[in-house]
Scaffold this motif. Structure first.
Motif, short mmCIF file in Angstrom:
data_model
loop_
_atom_site.label_atom_id
_atom_site.label_comp_id
_atom_site.label_asym_id
_atom_site.label_seq_id
_atom_site.Cartn_x
_atom_site.Cartn_y
_atom_site.Cartn_z
N GLY B 68 81.63 57.87 -10.81
CA GLY B 68 80.90 56.34 -10.85
C GLY B 68 81.19 55.26 -11.91
N LYS B 69 82.07 55.87 -12.86
CA LYS B 69 82.51 55.25 -13.93
C LYS B 69 84.20 54.75 -14.03
N VAL B 70 84.32 53.80 -14.65
CA VAL B 70 85.81 53.25 -14.66
C VAL B 70 86.29 53.48 -15.88
N TYR B 71 87.44 54.25 -16.18
CA TYR B 71 88.28 54.42 -17.50
C TYR B 71 89.52 53.71 -17.78
N PHE B 72 89.41 52.97 -18.62
CA PHE B 72 90.63 52.21 -18.93
C PHE B 72 91.58 52.84 -20.00
N LEU B 95 82.20 52.41 -17.85
CA LEU B 95 81.23 51.86 -17.18
C LEU B 95 81.33 51.96 -15.99
N SER B 96 80.02 51.27 -15.28
CA SER B 96 80.12 51.46 -13.53
C SER B 96 80.86 50.03 -13.26
N PRO B 97 81.39 49.99 -12.09
CA PRO B 97 81.91 48.79 -11.71
C PRO B 97 81.19 47.60 -11.75
N ASP B 98 79.85 47.78 -11.47
CA ASP B 98 79.05 46.67 -11.56
C ASP B 98 78.82 45.85 -12.80
N GLU B 99 78.66 46.77 -14.01
CA GLU B 99 78.61 46.58 -15.27
C GLU B 99 79.93 45.94 -15.65
N GLN B 131 92.40 41.71 -14.63
CA GLN B 131 93.03 42.96 -14.04
C GLN B 131 91.92 43.88 -14.22
N MET B 132 91.16 44.02 -15.37
CA MET B 132 90.05 45.02 -15.41
C MET B 132 89.02 44.94 -14.40
N LYS B 133 88.54 43.68 -14.16
CA LYS B 133 87.54 43.15 -13.10
C LYS B 133 88.02 43.55 -11.76
N HIS B 134 89.33 43.46 -11.47
CA HIS B 134 89.93 43.74 -10.18
C HIS B 134 89.77 45.24 -9.88
N TYR B 135 90.12 45.85 -10.82
CA TYR B 135 90.11 47.42 -10.78
C TYR B 135 88.64 47.74 -10.44
N ALA B 136 87.81 46.96 -11.36
CA ALA B 136 86.03 47.38 -11.15
C ALA B 136 85.80 47.05 -9.76
N LEU B 137 86.42 45.81 -9.12
CA LEU B 137 86.09 45.40 -7.82
C LEU B 137 86.38 46.62 -6.86
N ALA B 138 87.73 46.90 -7.04
CA ALA B 138 88.40 47.81 -6.04
C ALA B 138 87.54 49.14 -5.92
#
Lengths: 414, 144
Positions: B68-72, B95-99, B131-138
């Motif tokens: 549930g967490k996104v890593y960059f 962090l989570s995509p929502d955050e 792009q970071m937010k796009h990833y989170a959205l995806a």
């Protein structure tokens, strides 16, 4: 330190600087050192006044009204045409077409003369050091007409390979579109030879004068170029006004570019006849105020004298080149024998953008990036460079400040 | 939108660190250090698909999603941009995509680095945030 500086030119730089309000501005507590003159020059008070005076006292639409304001506005607008004619030594005032700038001037030729005269299999020659503005319009034209774009290569010093140019020339060559001075490297091309060689095979020549007009004496009749394009904002004038010079015989027979007001003789729904030169190419209400103010810029340059300006800038170039060459691992791109006050450089291991950011924090304005010459950057195998370009108001002291700022930036980055 | 406590905390830590730096030189030296310390991206990730093209410098960005967490992970050919990228990773990675989608990133203003988001910089930083937010959205849509 200052006593070591050579005496360089007769130019009264201190007085000249006072005429430029922006040079009095400070950034981060220091006066701005403006070394991005190849992108655009700063404007003297006389040019700024000419714009505001026009709007305060003369504003009116030109060529049509019979009232006093319209007459005065028309006279001021046409006075600039004559000033430009004299400035570049054209034979006739109607050979001067006002455009928005060099880019529009080149596009005008591509879309009128080009569409009329270029056919399948024809060749257009440009060079490896062209600005995108003198590449893309010809690419578009060649694509449409199934013609071919040929490119003159350069050597490592940034000079055209004239032998290769001669080999490219043939009876298929219809046009040579070439810059007089390289915006990225400062190279001054042997433009007379280029023009003569092109004419010997029956090709026309368009000279991109965007970078040359502010540094060199321009005589389009002596050069015998067929077209010459430049921008007002690079010769201390306003943005949004430029010039296309064309030989009268050519301009007369070329088709029109944009349709609209000003460019017509008579309009009916059946047929429209077009105005004579130069109005045939100036459709719509032009950029009157900036065109009027362009005369103030030309007067400013004429008052100082192009020889004086050239001498001063050469002195700055020589001094800056000497100083920069002493910085270890600094590489200068463009070491042509004959060049204007432009220095493109990189320091090993430092991205040009990082250098630009740190110089900006030290109030030094330079350009970083590919300078709209990506094929040229490709030729040198770099993503971009840092470019310092000089104008008549720059000083040796400013060069020293830049050199110090570069050294400090290197220390911070490496 | 309200930022999550985790992001607010991370941003506050960065602002605090910068508060100790008095001059522009110290600030930039700090950012340059961050840039140098950010581990270089493995060559296999430095492919066209991962490039966020600015006009002048190039940024590579890869994202992964687990628990549930996104890593960059990211890299750049310009060290100052790389330092700023490192700050963005500090704030947004793990962090989570929502955050991530709710992040305002006001710290860039507070540490005086907003000019790097200006359009003329063309350094890919603005595009990187997008792009970071796009990833989170995806990843958010995969999740739901």
């Amino acid at each position: 330190m200052e006593t070591e500086l050579p005496i360089l030119s007769q130019l009264p730089v201190t007085d000249i600087r006072k005429q430029f309000p922006i040079l009095q501005r400070t950034l981060h507590g220091k006066p701005i050192v403006y070394f991005d003159n190849a992108a655009t020059t700063q404007k003297p008070m006389s040019v700024i006044d000419a714009i505001s005076n026009y709007y305060m006292y003369t504003n009116s639409n030109i060529h049509r009204g019979i009232h006093t304001l319209a007459e005065e506005a028309t006279a001021a607008y046409e006075a600039t045409r004559v000033a430009v004619q004299e400035f570049i030594h054209a034979a006739y005032a109607e050979e001067i077409i006002f455009t928005r700038g060099t880019t529009e001037s080149i596009n005008l030729v591509a879309n009128t003369w080009g569409k009329q005269n270029i056919q399948a299999g024809d060749e257009i020659i440009i060079s490896e050091m062209e600005h995108h503005s003198n590449i893309v319009p010809w690419q578009l034209l060649c694509e449409e007409k199934k013609a071919f774009l040929k490119v003159i290569p350069i050597n490592d010093a940034g000079e055209l390979l004239m032998d290769a140019y001669q080999q490219l020339l043939s009876n298929k060559t219809k046009l040579v579109a070439i810059t007089y001075v390289s915006n990225s490297l400062g190279t001054i091309n042997p433009i007379s030879d280029i023009i003569n060689l092109a004419h010997s095979v029956g090709a026309l020549v368009l000279v991109d004068g965007a970078q040359a007009t502010v540094h060199l004496n321009i005589d389009v009749q002596k050069l015998d170029c067929d077209f010459y394009a430049f921008s007002g904002h690079k010769i201390y004038g306003p943005t949004g006004v430029g010039v296309l010079y064309g030989k009268k015989a050519l301009l007369t027979t070329m088709p029109v570019y944009m349709g609209g007001g000003e460019m017509i003789k008579e309009v009916s729904f059946k047929e429209t006849t077009y105005a004579d030169l130069p109005y045939k190419y100036e459709a719509g209400t032009p950029n009157i105020a900036d065109t009027v103010a362009l005369k103030a810029a030309i007067d400013f340059m004429n008052n100082i004298g192009i020889q004086q300006i050239h001498q001063h800038e050469q002195a700055l170039l020589n001094y800056a080149t000497e100083q920069l060459q002493q910085i270890p691992n600094l590489r200068i791109f463009g070491n042509a024998h004959n060049k204007t006050g432009v220095i493109s450089f990189l320091v090993n291991g430092i991205h040009p953008q990082d250098m630009g950011v740190l110089l900006d924090n030290q109030s030094i304005a330079v350009r970083t990036g590919h300078h709209c010459t990506q094929p040229l950057m490709h030729r040198f195998g770099v993503p971009g460079t840092v470019r310092a370009s000089f104008a008549l108001y720059n000083t040796m002291d400013e060069v020293d400040q830049m050199v110090k700022a570069i050294q400090k930036s290197i220390k911070m980055l490496l | 939108m309200i930022e999550s406590a985790a992001i607010a905390e991370r941003e506050a830590a960065i602002v605090e660190a910068f508060a100790l730096l008095d001059t522009w030189e110290e600030k930039y030296e700090y950012i340059i250090d961050l840039g140098k310390q950010l581990p270089p991206l493995e060559e296999k990730y430095k492919v066209a698909d991962n490039i966020i093209k600015g006009c002048q410098s190039t940024v590579w960005l890869v994202a992964s999603f687990s628990d549930g967490k996104v890593y960059f992970k990211a890299d750049s050919d310009a060290v100052i941009v790389k330092g700023l990228v490192s700050l963005l990773i500090q704030v947004l990675s793990g962090l989570s995509p929502d955050e991530i989608l709710q992040a305002q990133l006001g710290f860039l203003q507070e540490i005086g680095m907003m000019s790097h988001l200006a359009q003329t910089r063309s350094n890919g930083l603005r595009a990187m945030i997008q792009q970071m937010k796009h990833y989170a959205l995806a990843f958010q849509s995969i999740q739901s």
